[in-house]
Write a protein that holds these residues in place. Structure first.
Motif, mmCIF file in Angstrom:
data_model
loop_
_atom_site.group_PDB
_atom_site.id
_atom_site.type_symbol
_atom_site.label_atom_id
_atom_site.label_comp_id
_atom_site.label_asym_id
_atom_site.label_seq_id
_atom_site.Cartn_x
_atom_site.Cartn_y
_atom_site.Cartn_z
ATOM 1 N N PRO A 45 40.563 29.483 35.495
ATOM 2 C CA PRO A 45 39.975 30.072 34.450
ATOM 3 C C PRO A 45 39.686 31.629 34.506
ATOM 4 O O PRO A 45 39.449 31.895 35.571
ATOM 5 N N PRO A 46 40.034 32.339 33.651
ATOM 6 C CA PRO A 46 39.940 33.845 33.759
ATOM 7 C C PRO A 46 38.483 34.304 33.736
ATOM 8 O O PRO A 46 37.444 33.467 33.019
ATOM 9 N N SER A 47 38.263 35.356 34.227
ATOM 10 C CA SER A 47 36.795 36.094 34.110
ATOM 11 C C SER A 47 36.728 36.634 32.842
ATOM 12 O O SER A 47 37.578 37.211 32.171
ATOM 13 N N LEU A 48 35.637 36.509 32.069
ATOM 14 C CA LEU A 48 35.156 36.927 30.848
ATOM 15 C C LEU A 48 34.149 37.971 31.128
ATOM 16 O O LEU A 48 32.979 37.569 31.097
ATOM 17 N N ASN A 49 34.425 39.542 31.341
ATOM 18 C CA ASN A 49 33.508 40.241 31.574
ATOM 19 C C ASN A 49 32.701 40.575 30.328
ATOM 20 O O ASN A 49 33.111 40.584 29.176
ATOM 21 N N SER A 68 29.623 45.175 26.391
ATOM 22 C CA SER A 68 28.309 44.991 26.715
ATOM 23 C C SER A 68 28.190 46.132 27.935
ATOM 24 O O SER A 68 28.630 46.666 28.393
ATOM 25 N N VAL A 104 30.776 34.693 32.578
ATOM 26 C CA VAL A 104 31.761 33.740 32.750
ATOM 27 C C VAL A 104 32.610 33.816 33.763
ATOM 28 O O VAL A 104 33.598 34.670 33.594
ATOM 29 N N ASN A 105 32.779 33.117 34.905
ATOM 30 C CA ASN A 105 33.540 33.381 36.105
ATOM 31 C C ASN A 105 33.548 34.410 36.695
ATOM 32 O O ASN A 105 34.595 34.619 37.651
ATOM 33 N N TYR A 145 42.149 31.081 26.700
ATOM 34 C CA TYR A 145 40.779 30.297 27.036
ATOM 35 C C TYR A 145 39.911 30.172 26.101
ATOM 36 O O TYR A 145 39.306 28.796 25.921
ATOM 37 N N GLY A 197 32.104 41.451 24.746
ATOM 38 C CA GLY A 197 31.936 41.557 26.088
ATOM 39 C C GLY A 197 32.406 42.773 26.919
ATOM 40 O O GLY A 197 31.585 43.253 27.613
ATOM 41 N N PHE A 198 33.400 43.533 26.257
ATOM 42 C CA PHE A 198 33.811 44.664 26.906
ATOM 43 C C PHE A 198 32.935 45.859 26.514
ATOM 44 O O PHE A 198 32.793 46.630 27.627
ATOM 45 N N LEU A 235 35.396 38.792 23.033
ATOM 46 C CA LEU A 235 35.961 39.651 24.044
ATOM 47 C C LEU A 235 35.480 41.157 24.116
ATOM 48 O O LEU A 235 35.410 41.802 24.787
ATOM 49 N N ARG A 283 38.717 26.753 23.421
ATOM 50 C CA ARG A 283 37.161 26.276 23.491
ATOM 51 C C ARG A 283 36.867 25.900 22.090
ATOM 52 O O ARG A 283 35.783 25.836 21.696
ATOM 53 N N ASP A 326 45.320 35.718 28.355
ATOM 54 C CA ASP A 326 44.652 34.559 29.159
ATOM 55 C C ASP A 326 43.328 34.320 28.721
ATOM 56 O O ASP A 326 42.775 33.185 28.593
ATOM 57 N N GLU A 327 42.679 35.360 28.534
ATOM 58 C CA GLU A 327 41.183 35.159 27.980
ATOM 59 C C GLU A 327 41.133 34.935 26.636
ATOM 60 O O GLU A 327 40.531 33.779 26.309
#
Lengths: 300, 264
Positions: free
Chosen positions: B118-122, A299, B151-152, A278, A296-297, A293, A282, A274-275
């Motif tokens: 929308p999914p959460s983007l950690n 961070s 995000v989210n 998404y 982000g993981f 991603l 974009r 899903d991520e």
């Protein structure tokens, strides 16, 4: 933690060490310190050859930095360090260890003792940058005396083949926050941590975030031992990217005092579809979306 | 005189024909999205069963329908989300068949979707994401702090919707699909969303497909057309959205099914 105005206290490339004089900080070659100070002998039975004794006796109002590098092929760098933060001193440090070239097949061994006296505090950001062919071994021992505090963040975005052992002993009201963030690209990673909560109201929060790409193998064992009325939490998160990558996370809790409260949370997963979709919607391609991603993981 | 008469007639016919030609070309050039006989499967289950839709440049179309009628499936299919498989028919965007294009290529062509969930983007701040995707910079009053948040992650319902809209504006799309953008929004945030859509999307010539089941947003945007979707098909299309919505509200979607009116 802002490290903009950090002052370098020592810098070693291969076997060549350079000590820089900084007011308020005592730095000696470990061999010299071993001859001079009894405390160094307490931690190192034999006289070590390479390494540093870093002694912060007075309050400093700037962060310090240290640097260990290798530029020679097949070089073996064996470092023995002792860091001593005196009572009530609050210090910040930036540590860098890296290979200066690719394909050096080098070896970096660091045995370190980090001692915090009563009410002292230390915030460390430790960066590693090696290559897949490099072998790294670290044995770090933290001793936190009464009401002391350590915030230790270790980041490695190309760890090589690494064995990283951490041992920490905490006295009354001592607090240890540790974060290990690793992006293993084709590595063998072996992490072993043991935190012993030896003092009343001592606490530990240990976070591990690890990404395994390609054919990386990651084994991480984290152990919390509650010997007194204390609190501790282990958080271990793994993200598998490579189809042949493996992650093995083992959080372990040992309670020897019924007033100790220890918890853990462990998870290993893959990138969420899903991520990914998404981000692709974009305009990022699959590779760019995965990299974002992962960032982000990993961070803080 | 007969000569003059026939000449005049011929001239008028010629003018009329020219007008028609210009009109036809204009329509052709203005066509942003064309979907024909679309059938879509998700995990081997047929959700969209023969759908036709055309949206012109800078037009606003509303898509309404009960739960599970296939509205969001259509949105994801237009965006190219891999799980949604086109088994029949085509989707053309500015005349180009996009059936086989991955989502990022569709996004680069100018298709953008505001996700309903929308999914959460950690660990990824909205500002970081906007830097990666953005063609256009945007500042939203009352929501500046959103940019510094992941995000989210722990966003309220309204914050998620505004975040989606901010991302869409940053992409500067030619076609924006707004999936349930108005659900759960308070009136103040809804008005802000409408303002953003008008000033940053419509003003730039963007076409909009609004998917809604409350129709709250329609009174502010006054769509050119409304489509009713039921059982994986568009069963009714009309330029009078108020009339259609009144029917739906009074008699339910079943009435539309009975009506089965052709495009008006």
């Amino acid at each position: 933690m802002v490290m903009k105005s950090a002052k370098n206290v020592y810098h070693q490339v291969n076997e060549i060490a350079k000590i820089l004089e900084v007011k308020g900080v005592k730095v000696l070659r470990i061999s010299e310190a071993w001859e001079k100070y009894r405390i160094v002998k307490e931690y190192f039975e034999k006289k070590p050859k390479d390494g540093f004794f870093l002694w912060i006796k007075k309050q400093i109002n700037f962060p310090i930095s240290t640097c260990l590098e290798i530029s020679k092929e097949k070089f073996k760098q064996k470092i023995a360090n002792l860091t001593l933060i005196e009572k009530g001193i609050k210090a910040k440090a930036l540590m860098l260890c890296s290979a200066l070239k690719k394909d050096l097949n080098c070896y970096h061994l660091a045995n370190g003792f980090i001692i915090l006296r009563k009410n002292a505090s230390l915030e460390v950001k430790h960066f590693h940058n090696w290559n897949t062919s490099d072998k790294i071994q670290m044995n770090y021992n933290f001793l936190l005396e009464k009401n002391s505090y350590v915030n230790y963040i270790f980041k490695s975005f190309n760890p090589g083949n690494v064995k990283f052992n951490t041992f920490a002993e905490l006295k009354t009201y001592a607090k240890f926050e540790k974060k290990v963030i690793m992006d293993s690209k084709n590595s063998d990673v072996n992490l072993n941590s043991i935190f012993t909560l030896n003092g009343v109201h001592s606490s530990v929060i240990s976070t591990l975030k690890v990404v395994a790409r390609n054919e990386s193998k990651v084994i991480a064992v984290s152990k919390l031992i509650g010997k007194e009325q204390s609190r501790g939490h282990l958080e271990c998160q793994g993200l598998l990217i490579g189809k042949k990558a493996k992650i093995n996370l083992t959080p372990s809790l040992i309670v020897e005092n019924r007033n100790a409260l220890l918890t853990h949370e462990a998870s290993i997963g893959k990138i969420s579809e899903d991520e990914l979709n998404y981000l692709r919607s974009r305009g990022l391609n699959e590779e760019e979306a995965i990299e974002l991603l992962i960032t982000g993981f990993l961070s803080e | 005189m007969p000569y003059f008469s026939s000449y005049k007639t011929a001239k008028l016919e010629l003018i009329e024909a020219s007008k028609q030609l210009i009109k036809n070309n204009k329509i052709k050039n203005n066509l942003m999205l064309k979907i024909k006989n679309l059938e879509v499967e998700v995990e081997n289950k047929r959700i969209i069963k023969g759908l036709n839709l055309e949206i012109d440049k800078n037009e606003i179309h509303a898509l309404v329908g009960p739960n599970a009628s296939g509205k969001s499936t259509l949105a994801y299919t237009i965006m190219g989300i891999p799980k949604y498989k086109v088994v029949k028919g085509f989707i053309k965007f500015e005349g180009k068949n996009v059936n086989k294009l991955p989502p990022e290529k569709r996004a680069r062509l100018g298709i953008a979707l505001a996700f309903q969930h929308p999914p959460s983007l950690n660990g990824i701040k909205l500002s970081t994401l906007l830097q990666k995707i953005g063609k256009v910079e945007i500042k939203i009053p009352r929501f500046e702090k959103l940019l510094e948040r992941e995000v989210n992650v722990n966003f309220s319902g309204g914050e998620k919707k505004i975040s989606e809209l901010i991302q869409l504006i940053a992409l500067n799309p030619k076609l924006a699909i707004l999936d349930e953008l108005d659900s759960g929004l308070d009136i103040q945030t809804l008005k802000l969303a409408v303002k953003l859509i008008k000033e940053n999307l419509l003003k730039n010539g963007c076409s909009i497909l609004i998917i809604t089941h409350t129709a709250n947003i329609l009174q502010f945007l006054n769509p050119n057309k409304i489509h009713v979707m039921l059982g994986g098909k568009i069963i009714c299309s009309s330029s009078n959205w108020r009339k259609v919505w009144k029917t739906v509200k009074t008699y339910g979607y079943e009435k539309c099914q009975k009506c089965l009116s052709p495009s008006k």
